[in-house]
Design a protein around this motif. Sequence first.
Motif, PDB file in Angstrom:
ATOM      1  N   LEU A   1     -78.442 -38.285  -5.675  1.00 18.79           N
ATOM      2  CA  LEU A   1     -78.650 -39.724  -5.772  1.00 18.79           C
ATOM      3  C   LEU A   1     -77.630 -40.517  -4.958  1.00 18.79           C
ATOM      4  O   LEU A   1     -77.956 -41.585  -4.416  1.00 18.79           O
ATOM      5  N   ASN A   2     -76.393 -40.037  -4.863  1.00 19.86           N
ATOM      6  CA  ASN A   2     -75.357 -40.788  -4.153  1.00 19.86           C
ATOM      7  C   ASN A   2     -75.433 -40.627  -2.635  1.00 19.86           C
ATOM      8  O   ASN A   2     -74.558 -41.121  -1.919  1.00 19.86           O
ATOM      9  N   GLY A   3     -76.471 -39.944  -2.134  1.00 22.25           N
ATOM     10  CA  GLY A   3     -76.629 -39.761  -0.691  1.00 22.25           C
ATOM     11  C   GLY A   3     -76.127 -38.439  -0.175  1.00 22.25           C
ATOM     12  O   GLY A   3     -76.379 -38.075   0.987  1.00 22.25           O
ATOM     13  N   ASP A   4     -75.425 -37.686  -1.016  1.00 22.51           N
ATOM     14  CA  ASP A   4     -74.897 -36.392  -0.594  1.00 22.51           C
ATOM     15  C   ASP A   4     -76.004 -35.341  -0.468  1.00 22.51           C
ATOM     16  O   ASP A   4     -76.953 -35.325  -1.258  1.00 22.51           O
ATOM     17  N   ILE A   5     -75.825 -34.477   0.502  1.00 22.93           N
ATOM     18  CA  ILE A   5     -76.516 -33.188   0.526  1.00 22.93           C
ATOM     19  C   ILE A   5     -75.436 -32.136   0.424  1.00 22.93           C
ATOM     20  O   ILE A   5     -74.486 -32.126   1.205  1.00 22.93           O
ATOM     21  N   LYS A   6     -75.567 -31.271  -0.561  1.00 19.91           N
ATOM     22  CA  LYS A   6     -74.541 -30.277  -0.827  1.00 19.91           C
ATOM     23  C   LYS A   6     -75.103 -28.872  -0.671  1.00 19.91           C
ATOM     24  O   LYS A   6     -76.321 -28.664  -0.667  1.00 19.91           O
ATOM     25  N   ARG A   7     -74.169 -27.932  -0.560  1.00 21.15           N
ATOM     26  CA  ARG A   7     -74.518 -26.524  -0.359  1.00 21.15           C
ATOM     27  C   ARG A   7     -73.814 -25.697  -1.426  1.00 21.15           C
ATOM     28  O   ARG A   7     -72.619 -25.868  -1.684  1.00 21.15           O
TER      29      ARG A   7
ATOM     30  N   VAL B   1     -72.269 -31.212   2.627  1.00 17.83           N
ATOM     31  CA  VAL B   1     -72.688 -31.017   4.008  1.00 17.83           C
ATOM     32  C   VAL B   1     -72.661 -32.339   4.755  1.00 17.83           C
ATOM     33  O   VAL B   1     -72.136 -32.437   5.860  1.00 17.83           O
ATOM     34  N   ILE B   2     -73.246 -33.386   4.147  1.00 17.54           N
ATOM     35  CA  ILE B   2     -73.290 -34.703   4.774  1.00 17.54           C
ATOM     36  C   ILE B   2     -73.685 -35.719   3.717  1.00 17.54           C
ATOM     37  O   ILE B   2     -74.248 -35.363   2.670  1.00 17.54           O
ATOM     38  N   ASN B   3     -73.374 -36.970   3.970  1.00 15.59           N
ATOM     39  CA  ASN B   3     -73.896 -38.071   3.175  1.00 15.59           C
ATOM     40  C   ASN B   3     -74.743 -38.936   4.104  1.00 15.59           C
ATOM     41  O   ASN B   3     -74.255 -39.412   5.131  1.00 15.59           O
ATOM     42  N   THR B   4     -76.007 -39.128   3.748  1.00 19.03           N
ATOM     43  CA  THR B   4     -76.932 -39.843   4.642  1.00 19.03           C
ATOM     44  C   THR B   4     -76.792 -41.352   4.537  1.00 19.03           C
ATOM     45  O   THR B   4     -77.405 -42.081   5.316  1.00 19.03           O
ATOM     46  N   LYS B   5     -76.012 -41.846   3.553  1.00 17.24           N
ATOM     47  CA  LYS B   5     -75.898 -43.276   3.259  1.00 17.24           C
ATOM     48  C   LYS B   5     -77.259 -43.856   2.869  1.00 17.24           C
ATOM     49  O   LYS B   5     -77.551 -45.040   3.113  1.00 17.24           O
ATOM     50  N   GLY B   6     -78.071 -43.004   2.264  1.00 13.54           N
ATOM     51  CA  GLY B   6     -79.369 -43.416   1.752  1.00 13.54           C
ATOM     52  C   GLY B   6     -79.650 -42.662   0.471  1.00 13.54           C
ATOM     53  O   GLY B   6     -78.736 -42.380  -0.304  1.00 13.54           O
ATOM     54  N   ARG B   7     -80.928 -42.324   0.255  1.00 11.32           N
ATOM     55  CA  ARG B   7     -81.278 -41.470  -0.876  1.00 11.32           C
ATOM     56  C   ARG B   7     -82.113 -40.311  -0.352  1.00 11.32           C
ATOM     57  O   ARG B   7     -83.328 -40.405  -0.247  1.00 11.32           O
ATOM     58  N   PRO B   8     -81.435 -39.203   0.024  1.00 13.69           N
ATOM     59  CA  PRO B   8     -82.183 -38.034   0.492  1.00 13.69           C
ATOM     60  C   PRO B   8     -82.985 -37.432  -0.653  1.00 13.69           C
ATOM     61  O   PRO B   8     -82.473 -37.233  -1.748  1.00 13.69           O
ATOM     62  N   LEU B   9     -84.252 -37.157  -0.378  1.00 15.10           N
ATOM     63  CA  LEU B   9     -85.116 -36.514  -1.366  1.00 15.10           C
ATOM     64  C   LEU B   9     -85.510 -35.142  -0.837  1.00 15.10           C
ATOM     65  O   LEU B   9     -84.836 -34.161  -1.074  1.00 15.10           O
ATOM     66  N   GLY B  10     -86.617 -35.047  -0.088  1.00 14.68           N
ATOM     67  CA  GLY B  10     -87.060 -33.754   0.416  1.00 14.68           C
ATOM     68  C   GLY B  10     -86.168 -33.225   1.522  1.00 14.68           C
ATOM     69  O   GLY B  10     -85.740 -33.971   2.405  1.00 14.68           O
ATOM     70  N   ILE B  11     -85.891 -31.923   1.481  1.00 11.13           N
ATOM     71  CA  ILE B  11     -85.086 -31.276   2.527  1.00 11.13           C
ATOM     72  C   ILE B  11     -85.723 -29.939   2.889  1.00 11.13           C
ATOM     73  O   ILE B  11     -86.293 -29.259   2.036  1.00 11.13           O
ATOM     74  N   GLU B  12     -85.620 -29.581   4.173  1.00 13.21           N
ATOM     75  CA  GLU B  12     -86.168 -28.304   4.644  1.00 13.21           C
ATOM     76  C   GLU B  12     -85.538 -27.969   5.984  1.00 13.21           C
ATOM     77  O   GLU B  12     -85.215 -28.862   6.774  1.00 13.21           O
ATOM     78  N   PHE B  13     -85.349 -26.680   6.251  1.00 11.67           N
ATOM     79  CA  PHE B  13     -84.794 -26.246   7.526  1.00 11.67           C
ATOM     80  C   PHE B  13     -85.900 -25.957   8.530  1.00 11.67           C
ATOM     81  O   PHE B  13     -86.964 -25.437   8.165  1.00 11.67           O
ATOM     82  N   ASP B  14     -85.642 -26.295   9.808  1.00 16.09           N
ATOM     83  CA  ASP B  14     -86.551 -25.854  10.862  1.00 16.09           C
ATOM     84  C   ASP B  14     -86.033 -24.548  11.451  1.00 16.09           C
ATOM     85  O   ASP B  14     -84.994 -24.019  11.039  1.00 16.09           O
ATOM     86  N   SER B  15     -86.739 -24.017  12.429  1.00 17.24           N
ATOM     87  CA  SER B  15     -86.390 -22.697  12.967  1.00 17.24           C
ATOM     88  C   SER B  15     -85.107 -22.713  13.783  1.00 17.24           C
ATOM     89  O   SER B  15     -84.549 -21.648  14.085  1.00 17.24           O
ATOM     90  N   ASN B  16     -84.620 -23.899  14.144  1.00 23.25           N
ATOM     91  CA  ASN B  16     -83.380 -24.008  14.915  1.00 23.25           C
ATOM     92  C   ASN B  16     -82.165 -24.270  14.029  1.00 23.25           C
ATOM     93  O   ASN B  16     -81.066 -24.514  14.536  1.00 23.25           O
TER      94      ASN B  16
ATOM     95  N   GLY C   1     -73.633 -30.643  12.413  1.00 24.65           N
ATOM     96  CA  GLY C   1     -73.386 -31.753  11.511  1.00 24.65           C
ATOM     97  C   GLY C   1     -73.762 -33.116  12.047  1.00 24.65           C
ATOM     98  O   GLY C   1     -73.451 -34.135  11.422  1.00 24.65           O
ATOM     99  N   GLN C   2     -74.465 -33.185  13.181  1.00 26.44           N
ATOM    100  CA  GLN C   2     -74.857 -34.473  13.747  1.00 26.44           C
ATOM    101  C   GLN C   2     -76.128 -34.992  13.064  1.00 26.44           C
ATOM    102  O   GLN C   2     -77.136 -34.298  12.994  1.00 26.44           O
ATOM    103  N   LEU C   3     -76.060 -36.222  12.581  1.00 27.05           N
ATOM    104  CA  LEU C   3     -77.189 -36.839  11.889  1.00 27.05           C
ATOM    105  C   LEU C   3     -78.000 -37.674  12.871  1.00 27.05           C
ATOM    106  O   LEU C   3     -77.462 -38.532  13.573  1.00 27.05           O
ATOM    107  N   THR C   4     -79.321 -37.432  12.918  1.00 24.86           N
ATOM    108  CA  THR C   4     -80.221 -38.131  13.827  1.00 24.86           C
ATOM    109  C   THR C   4     -81.401 -38.699  13.051  1.00 24.86           C
ATOM    110  O   THR C   4     -81.934 -38.035  12.155  1.00 24.86           O
ATOM    111  N   THR C   5     -81.801 -39.918  13.389  1.00 29.82           N
ATOM    112  CA  THR C   5     -83.011 -40.503  12.818  1.00 29.82           C
ATOM    113  C   THR C   5     -84.208 -40.098  13.668  1.00 29.82           C
ATOM    114  O   THR C   5     -84.232 -40.350  14.877  1.00 29.82           O
ATOM    115  N   LEU C   6     -85.192 -39.465  13.036  1.00 30.11           N
ATOM    116  CA  LEU C   6     -86.372 -39.002  13.751  1.00 30.11           C
ATOM    117  C   LEU C   6     -87.535 -39.984  13.680  1.00 30.11           C
ATOM    118  O   LEU C   6     -88.289 -40.139  14.647  1.00 30.11           O
ATOM    119  N   LEU C   7     -87.686 -40.643  12.531  1.00 27.01           N
ATOM    120  CA  LEU C   7     -88.896 -41.438  12.330  1.00 27.01           C
ATOM    121  C   LEU C   7     -88.650 -42.499  11.262  1.00 27.01           C
ATOM    122  O   LEU C   7     -88.125 -42.196  10.191  1.00 27.01           O
TER     123      LEU C   7
END
Length: 367
Positions: A79-85, A95-110, A129-135
């Motif tokens: 809820l606080n924006g963290d993604i943890k491992r 791992v990172i804080n998105t400064k939002g509310r991350p819900l769904g997460i999934e890894f791609d092949s890279n 660790g670089q955060l990018t906005t895709l859409l």
Amino acid sequence: MKATTALGLFVSVTLVAYLAFWPVPIEPVAWNAPSNGGYSGLFAQNQHLSQVNRIELSDSEGPEDLAMDQSGNVYFSLLNGDIKRLLPNGTIETVINTKGRPLGIEFDSNGNLIIADAFRGLLSVSPAGQLTTLLTEVDGLPLKYADDVDVAENGLIYLSDASTKFHAEQYGTYAASLLDIIEHAGHGRIIEFDPVNNSATTLVGNLNFANGVTVSHDQTRVLFNETGSYRVLSVGLTGAERGKVDVIIDNLPGFPDNINRGSKGAYWIGLVSPRSKPLDLLSDFPELRKVVQRLPEVFRPKAKSFGHVIAINDLGAVVQNLQDPLGMYGYTTGALENGKWLYLSSLHEKALAVTANPHYDPKNDSE
């Protein structure tokens, strides 16, 4: 005495006027909720989740979704924006804080972690660790409630936008979900995004709170949860079946949240709460649902603490039904297999949970 009577009449008229006319953000649509079979038959109550192991979290709550990297580390969004491992030795690191509310997460092949952030849209975190906005927008409509995500083997990304009306950041993710579900006007959609050419299209629209998303085992369909209608649907991705929507299983006893592929051809689904009897009874009475929305929050329908995850196969048959009616680990949003363990996520808990994976086959695992 007359003054007291007049005051009482004034209060009564004011209350009636408030309940009948006070503006609310919803415009409910009439529908007929299916008769709830409750916890019987395939969904008979049991205690399979009553002895889960809790992994307590010290600084936030709501580990809403789970993902696993190639090394077997479990990731979760908070809820606080963290993604943890969660590392094998039990250590939890941010791992990172998105400064939002991350819900769904999934890894791609890279090795990029793809994130459906309810406030910020579709994001990606590189292995460095670089955060990018895709859409942030699709078909001229902003992503107001990016909810869940999955990545196909061909690299295409599938995303649910739970509600194009009730912005998760404006209302809060939980409150926005309640508004969308009680309105039942079909504001949700499933989106296909091609990260190579940066193009996106709406595959399915008019959904009542589009939620969990997963690509089928054979990569020909996307399965997704329509939370507000208590069902799991699929949409075809290839050939003549592309865009065709089918019902996989309906009339669930609770609100389906996330869905993840599991072993043995299964899909794990978290039922975040039992259905609300008042909400079902009022499904065909939209004006009364407005009245309910005007009541103090304590009297409105809300999620109840009940632990429940199921697994279904491609035909929608229920192959696992694991419950904790007492809600010792409640508001379950999903489940993720990791070898001999099954990890559970939650909307409100301040912990992860782990239990034995009923699909675990030691012959296929070196542990």
